[in-house]
Scaffold this motif. Structure first.
Motif, PDB file in Angstrom:
ATOM      1  N   ALA A 181      57.444  36.615  52.385  1.00 19.28           N
ATOM      2  CA  ALA A 181      55.991  36.742  52.349  1.00 19.28           C
ATOM      3  C   ALA A 181      55.551  38.202  52.481  1.00 19.28           C
ATOM      4  O   ALA A 181      54.702  38.689  51.713  1.00 19.28           O
ATOM      5  N   VAL A 182      56.131  38.920  53.455  1.00 23.62           N
ATOM      6  CA  VAL A 182      55.765  40.324  53.664  1.00 23.62           C
ATOM      7  C   VAL A 182      56.157  41.161  52.447  1.00 23.62           C
ATOM      8  O   VAL A 182      55.379  41.987  51.956  1.00 23.62           O
ATOM      9  N   GLY A 183      57.372  40.957  51.941  1.00 24.53           N
ATOM     10  CA  GLY A 183      57.826  41.705  50.785  1.00 24.53           C
ATOM     11  C   GLY A 183      56.970  41.450  49.566  1.00 24.53           C
ATOM     12  O   GLY A 183      56.652  42.378  48.795  1.00 24.53           O
ATOM     13  N   LEU A 184      56.569  40.213  49.363  1.00 30.11           N
ATOM     14  CA  LEU A 184      55.731  39.861  48.218  1.00 30.11           C
ATOM     15  C   LEU A 184      54.364  40.536  48.310  1.00 30.11           C
ATOM     16  O   LEU A 184      53.849  41.071  47.317  1.00 30.11           O
ATOM     17  N   VAL A 185      53.777  40.536  49.502  1.00 30.27           N
ATOM     18  CA  VAL A 185      52.483  41.204  49.695  1.00 30.27           C
ATOM     19  C   VAL A 185      52.609  42.698  49.411  1.00 30.27           C
ATOM     20  O   VAL A 185      51.760  43.292  48.727  1.00 30.27           O
ATOM     21  N   VAL A 186      53.664  43.337  49.919  1.00 35.75           N
ATOM     22  CA  VAL A 186      53.848  44.784  49.723  1.00 35.75           C
ATOM     23  C   VAL A 186      54.008  45.102  48.243  1.00 35.75           C
ATOM     24  O   VAL A 186      53.401  46.044  47.724  1.00 35.75           O
ATOM     25  N   VAL A 187      54.824  44.318  47.545  1.00 32.12           N
ATOM     26  CA  VAL A 187      55.059  44.570  46.106  1.00 32.12           C
ATOM     27  C   VAL A 187      53.775  44.409  45.308  1.00 32.12           C
ATOM     28  O   VAL A 187      53.467  45.238  44.438  1.00 32.12           O
ATOM     29  N   LEU A 188      53.022  43.354  45.578  1.00 31.86           N
ATOM     30  CA  LEU A 188      51.789  43.112  44.830  1.00 31.86           C
ATOM     31  C   LEU A 188      50.709  44.141  45.157  1.00 31.86           C
ATOM     32  O   LEU A 188      49.956  44.566  44.274  1.00 31.86           O
ATOM     33  N   GLN A 189      50.629  44.548  46.416  1.00 30.87           N
ATOM     34  CA  GLN A 189      49.660  45.598  46.778  1.00 30.87           C
ATOM     35  C   GLN A 189      50.005  46.921  46.124  1.00 30.87           C
ATOM     36  O   GLN A 189      49.124  47.655  45.660  1.00 30.87           O
ATOM     37  N   LYS A 190      51.284  47.240  46.078  1.00 36.56           N
ATOM     38  CA  LYS A 190      51.723  48.473  45.434  1.00 36.56           C
ATOM     39  C   LYS A 190      51.389  48.459  43.958  1.00 36.56           C
ATOM     40  O   LYS A 190      50.933  49.446  43.388  1.00 36.56           O
TER      41      LYS A 190
END
Length: 262
Positions: A249-258
């Motif tokens: 979940a955290v990794g997905l949020v970071v990738v999409l925000q980037k």
């Protein structure tokens, strides 16, 4: 009226001391299937990967699965036993592999491979995790054929009486997991490839998706006898899925925000 376990001989055929088992065949078919999925997705995602590099990547993955899976089982599921019998850690032919340990092993092996070959780690990760459900689904079929890792007691008509599990009918949870961790998870990840999501999104979606599927299906699976139910009635598999889902979940949020800031 409940079903009866079909009593499939785990040995396909035997020549002298050499026995070919269904479980080993499932592993082999899983790696072969993964090879073709990786080759297809590498072409689709425009990842320049030669035949030699693809073979090397699969070799790294196999080593990661075996070492990580065995060490993971040793640490997470039977540490007290193996600390007293350390040489038996190497007796992989006797069984005992952890998916979560195998996953960590593959991640480390893939990172080493990408660094040596100077390949984009997140893109390679996206491709590798999409190939993983092929082996995961087939591995669960192998568990079913072996009559191991059976489910909890049930009164549903599709319950089965497994040899060595007592007289009660149980969920054929290996088949539930074969479908959930296999074709269902593969379809989800493959659709994301077609949607052309940013690099890394599929990798972290695998962590989140597998963790959620496994967490739910663990409610139908009998926990390991020597561990039983742990904190809050959870199984070891469920506890290991919690950090996995968090990372996803955290990794997905970071990738999409980037991606959104670009």
């Amino acid at each position: 009226m409940h079903g009866v376990f079909p009593q499939i001989d785990p040995v396909i055929f035997q020549i002298g001391p050499l026995a070919v088992r269904w479980y080993g065949l499932m592993y082999l078919l899983g790696f072969v299937g993964a090879y073709f999925v990786i080759r297809h997705l590498a072409h689709r995602r425009e990842l320049e990967l030669s035949s030699d590099q693809l073979s090397d990547l699969l070799f790294y993955g196999v080593i990661g699965v075996i070492l990580g899976g065995r060490l993971g089982y040793t640490l997470f599921y039977n540490f007290a036993y193996y600390i007293r019998h350390p040489l038996e850690i190497f007796a992989v032919w006797e069984g005992g592999m952890s998916f979560h340990g195998g996953l960590l092993g593959v991640v480390v092996a893939a990172l080493i491979f990408c660094r040596r070959r100077r390949l984009p780690a997140l893109l390679v990760g996206d491709i590798l995790v999409t190939a993983a459900p092929v082996g995961l689904g087939l591995g669960r079929v192998g568990n079913f054929i072996n009559g191991e890792l059976w489910g909890r007691v049930t009164d549903h008509p599709w319950g089965m009486v497994f040899p060595g599990a007592g007289p009660d009918a149980r969920h054929p949870s290996q088949l539930y997991e074969a479908v959930g961790e296999g074709p269902l998870l593969f379809l989800l990840l493959y659709v994301l490839h077609r949607l052309k999501v940013p690099q890394g999104a599929i990798f972290f979606s695998f962590f989140l998706g597998y963790g959620a599927i496994r967490f739910v299906l663990e409610f139908f699976r009998q926990p390991d006898a020597h561990l039983g139910f742990l904190w809050g009635g959870a199984t070891m598999g469920q506890l290991l899925c919690l950090p996995m889902m968090l990372v996803g979940a955290v990794g997905l949020v970071v990738v999409l925000q980037k991606k959104g800031r670009q």
